[in-house]
Every structure is written in structure tokens, then in C-alpha cells.
Enzyme design. Structure first.
Site, PDB file in Angstrom:
ATOM      1  N   ARG A  29     -10.973 -12.438   7.421  1.00 10.19           N
ATOM      2  CA  ARG A  29      -9.774 -13.074   6.866  1.00 10.19           C
ATOM      3  C   ARG A  29     -10.111 -14.386   6.162  1.00 10.19           C
ATOM      4  O   ARG A  29      -9.415 -14.811   5.249  1.00 10.19           O
ATOM      5  CB  ARG A  29      -8.760 -13.365   7.982  1.00 10.19           C
ATOM      6  CG  ARG A  29      -8.141 -12.123   8.618  1.00 10.19           C
ATOM      7  CD  ARG A  29      -6.893 -12.515   9.392  1.00 10.19           C
ATOM      8  NE  ARG A  29      -6.474 -11.516  10.350  1.00 10.19           N
ATOM      9  CZ  ARG A  29      -5.654 -10.484  10.058  1.00 10.19           C
ATOM     10  NH1 ARG A  29      -5.211 -10.329   8.837  1.00 10.19           N
ATOM     11  NH2 ARG A  29      -5.303  -9.636  10.997  1.00 10.19           N
ATOM     12  N   ASP A  82       0.849  -1.187   0.000  1.00 13.51           N
ATOM     13  CA  ASP A  82       0.000   0.000   0.000  1.00 13.51           C
ATOM     14  C   ASP A  82       0.894   1.250   0.000  1.00 13.51           C
ATOM     15  O   ASP A  82       1.359   1.661  -1.057  1.00 13.51           O
ATOM     16  CB  ASP A  82      -0.923  -0.097   1.225  1.00 13.51           C
ATOM     17  CG  ASP A  82      -1.974   0.978   1.284  1.00 13.51           C
ATOM     18  OD1 ASP A  82      -2.400   1.461   0.221  1.00 13.51           O
ATOM     19  OD2 ASP A  82      -2.392   1.347   2.398  1.00 13.51           O
TER      20      ASP A  82
HETATM   21  P1  5GP Z   1       1.896  -0.392   3.774  1.00 14.62           P
HETATM   22  O1  5GP Z   1       2.918  -0.333   4.869  1.00 14.62           O
HETATM   23  O2  5GP Z   1       2.429  -0.761   2.426  1.00 14.62           O
HETATM   24  O3  5GP Z   1       1.078   0.880   3.714  1.00 14.62           O
HETATM   25  O4  5GP Z   1       0.811  -1.411   4.229  1.00 14.62           O
HETATM   26  C1  5GP Z   1       0.882  -2.747   4.165  1.00 14.62           C
HETATM   27  C2  5GP Z   1      -0.040  -3.337   5.213  1.00 14.62           C
HETATM   28  O5  5GP Z   1      -1.202  -2.517   5.451  1.00 14.62           O
HETATM   29  C3  5GP Z   1      -0.594  -4.632   4.719  1.00 14.62           C
HETATM   30  O6  5GP Z   1       0.242  -5.681   5.119  1.00 14.62           O
HETATM   31  C4  5GP Z   1      -1.959  -4.694   5.379  1.00 14.62           C
HETATM   32  O7  5GP Z   1      -1.815  -5.237   6.683  1.00 14.62           O
HETATM   33  C5  5GP Z   1      -2.384  -3.261   5.530  1.00 14.62           C
HETATM   34  N1  5GP Z   1      -3.308  -2.826   4.446  1.00 14.62           N
HETATM   35  C6  5GP Z   1      -3.047  -1.955   3.453  1.00 14.62           C
HETATM   36  N2  5GP Z   1      -4.102  -1.798   2.641  1.00 14.62           N
HETATM   37  C7  5GP Z   1      -5.067  -2.613   3.123  1.00 14.62           C
HETATM   38  C8  5GP Z   1      -6.418  -2.925   2.705  1.00 14.62           C
HETATM   39  O8  5GP Z   1      -6.965  -2.434   1.704  1.00 14.62           O
HETATM   40  N3  5GP Z   1      -7.086  -3.837   3.473  1.00 14.62           N
HETATM   41  C9  5GP Z   1      -6.551  -4.410   4.573  1.00 14.62           C
HETATM   42  N4  5GP Z   1      -7.318  -5.280   5.242  1.00 14.62           N
HETATM   43  N5  5GP Z   1      -5.283  -4.157   4.988  1.00 14.62           N
HETATM   44  C10 5GP Z   1      -4.556  -3.267   4.272  1.00 14.62           C
END
Ligand code: 5GP
Ligand code: MG
Length: 191
Positions: free
Chosen positions: A172, A110
Site C-alpha cells: 500500500r 473493477d
Molecule cells: P469491485 O467491487 O468494483 O469489483 O472492486 C472494487 C474493490 O476491489 C476495490 O476497492 C479494491 O479493494 C479491489 N480491487 C479490484 N481490483 C483490484 C486490483 O487490481 N488490485 C487491488 N489491490 N485491489 C483491487
């Protein structure tokens, strides 16, 4: 796809972005790609739990190389202020990864913060190589520069649940990936 009657949580989805059949097909293909990429080498898989549990379990069965598995848990940083908003690794690896080929597996990429932190931490342990593999990528949301070596699906900037991804630890176990109905995204009892 099971109906809402067979799988009641389906009724909480506004839309399905990736079906169970899409996931199965793509995971099979990714397993073949990974097996080809590593040749005869052993792979040390590090799965980021809880989110990547289902994806890891299915993907590992499609990889034909010898595999060692370890898991790490990352603290959630999403409700914190920006100064504290850095993901932290909770606990430590049990496997020695020096001179090993490491494949990091996460559910979704993300902002990029989680994987960039984990990749730099892994690099400090002197692995032979480090690659990353994510099932989903929301490319438009990146806050730090990061691209995953392997990506299952590019998805739009929507909050998704299912196949390991949760909302307040629910959903989940949904076999597909979908967007929650807006009225369910903030129920007071889950805050
Ligand atoms: P980042 O550090 O890249 O922003 O986020 C990664 C983590 O954020 C993922 O491992 C997940 O746990 C959470 N995350 C990001 N986007 C989503 C989403 O659309 N749905 C869910 N359930 N978790 C997300
Ligand atoms: Mg996660």
C-alpha cells in the site's frame, strides 16, 4: 521514481502502470475539477478504506471547498462463492448525510459491485446528491452496470498494487501503481 534500492518493494513489480508523477498531476487536476463541480457547496466525503486512504489524503488537499470526512470499510467478498459474493458495509457512518452533498471515494472500480452497493445504501439516507470518484477504472471487468462520475486513470485488466492498493495488505505504501511479478502473486505463506 525511486529505484529498487531506495524502495525495495519496487523490485517486486513486473511493470509500473502509473508513476508517482502521473498520480500527483492527475490528483491535482481532479481536485480542481471537483472544486469547480461543487461551486461553494460543502462536500461530505466518504472514503472506502483501506484502499482509498492515500488517494483520499492527497485529493482532499486539492479540494478548496469546505469538506467533512467519514470513512467506511467494506468486507472483502472476493474469495467467496457467488451466492455470498456481495460486498457488505462493516460498521456505520458517523456523520449524518441527510441533505448533504456526498462524494464517495474509492481506489479502483473493477466489477462495480462495491460501489453499486455503497451508492444504493447512501441513497437510502436521503443525501442532497451522491457522486463517485475513483483513481483507477478497469472498465473491461464490469459485472454490474456502473460508471464513476470522476475517474483518474483507465487501466487494463491487470491486478495492481501501490498507492493504497494491496496484495495481502502489502505494497500500500508504494508511491506508484504497478503490476506484481507473476511469481509473487501467489506465495503460499500469504494465502
Ligand atoms: P469491485 O467491487 O468494483 O469489483 O472492486 C472494487 C474493490 O476491489 C476495490 O476497492 C479494491 O479493494 C479491489 N480491487 C479490484 N481490483 C483490484 C486490483 O487490481 N488490485 C487491488 N489491490 N485491489 C483491487
Ligand atoms: Mg477497496
Amino acid at each position: 521514481m525511486p529505484s529498487a534500492e531506495q524502495f525495495p518493494a519496487h523490485a517486486d513489480l513486473a511493470s509500473v502502470l502509473v508513476t508517482e508523477a502521473d498520480i500527483r498531476k492527475r490528483v491535482r487536476k481532479m481536485g480542481k475539477e471537483i472544486s469547480a463541480l461543487y461551486g461553494d457547496e460543502e462536500i461530505t466525503v466518504i472514503s472506502l478504506i483501506n484502499g482509498a486512504v492515500l488517494f483520499t489524503a492527497d485529493l482532499l488537499r486539492e479540494i478548496t471547498n469546505p469538506v467533512r470526512l467519514d470513512c467506511i470499510r467494506i468486507s472483502s467478498y472476493r474469495n467467496e462463492t457467488t451466492s455470498n459474493g456481495k460486498p457488505q458495509v462493516l460498521g456505520s457512518l458517523t456523520l449524518d448525510i441527510a441533505n448533504r452533498h456526498v462524494l464517495l471515494i474509492d481506489d479502483i472500480l473493477d466489477t462495480g459491485k462495491t460501489l453499486s452497493v455503497v451508492v444504493s445504501l447512501i441513497h437510502k439516507l436521503n443525501p442532497a446528491s451522491v457522486r463517485t470518484c475513483v483513481l483507477l477504472d478497469k472498465r473491461g471487468r464490469r459485472e454490474v452496470e456502473f460508471e464513476s462520475d470522476l475517474v483518474g486513470f483507465q487501466i487494463p485488466d491487470k491486478f495492481v498494487v501501490g498507492y493504497g492498493l494491496d496484495f495481502a495488505e502489502r505494497y500500500r505504501n508504494l508511491p506508484c501503481i504497478g503490476v506484481l511479478k507473476p511469481n509473487l502473486q501467489n506465495p503460499p505463506e500469504w494465502a
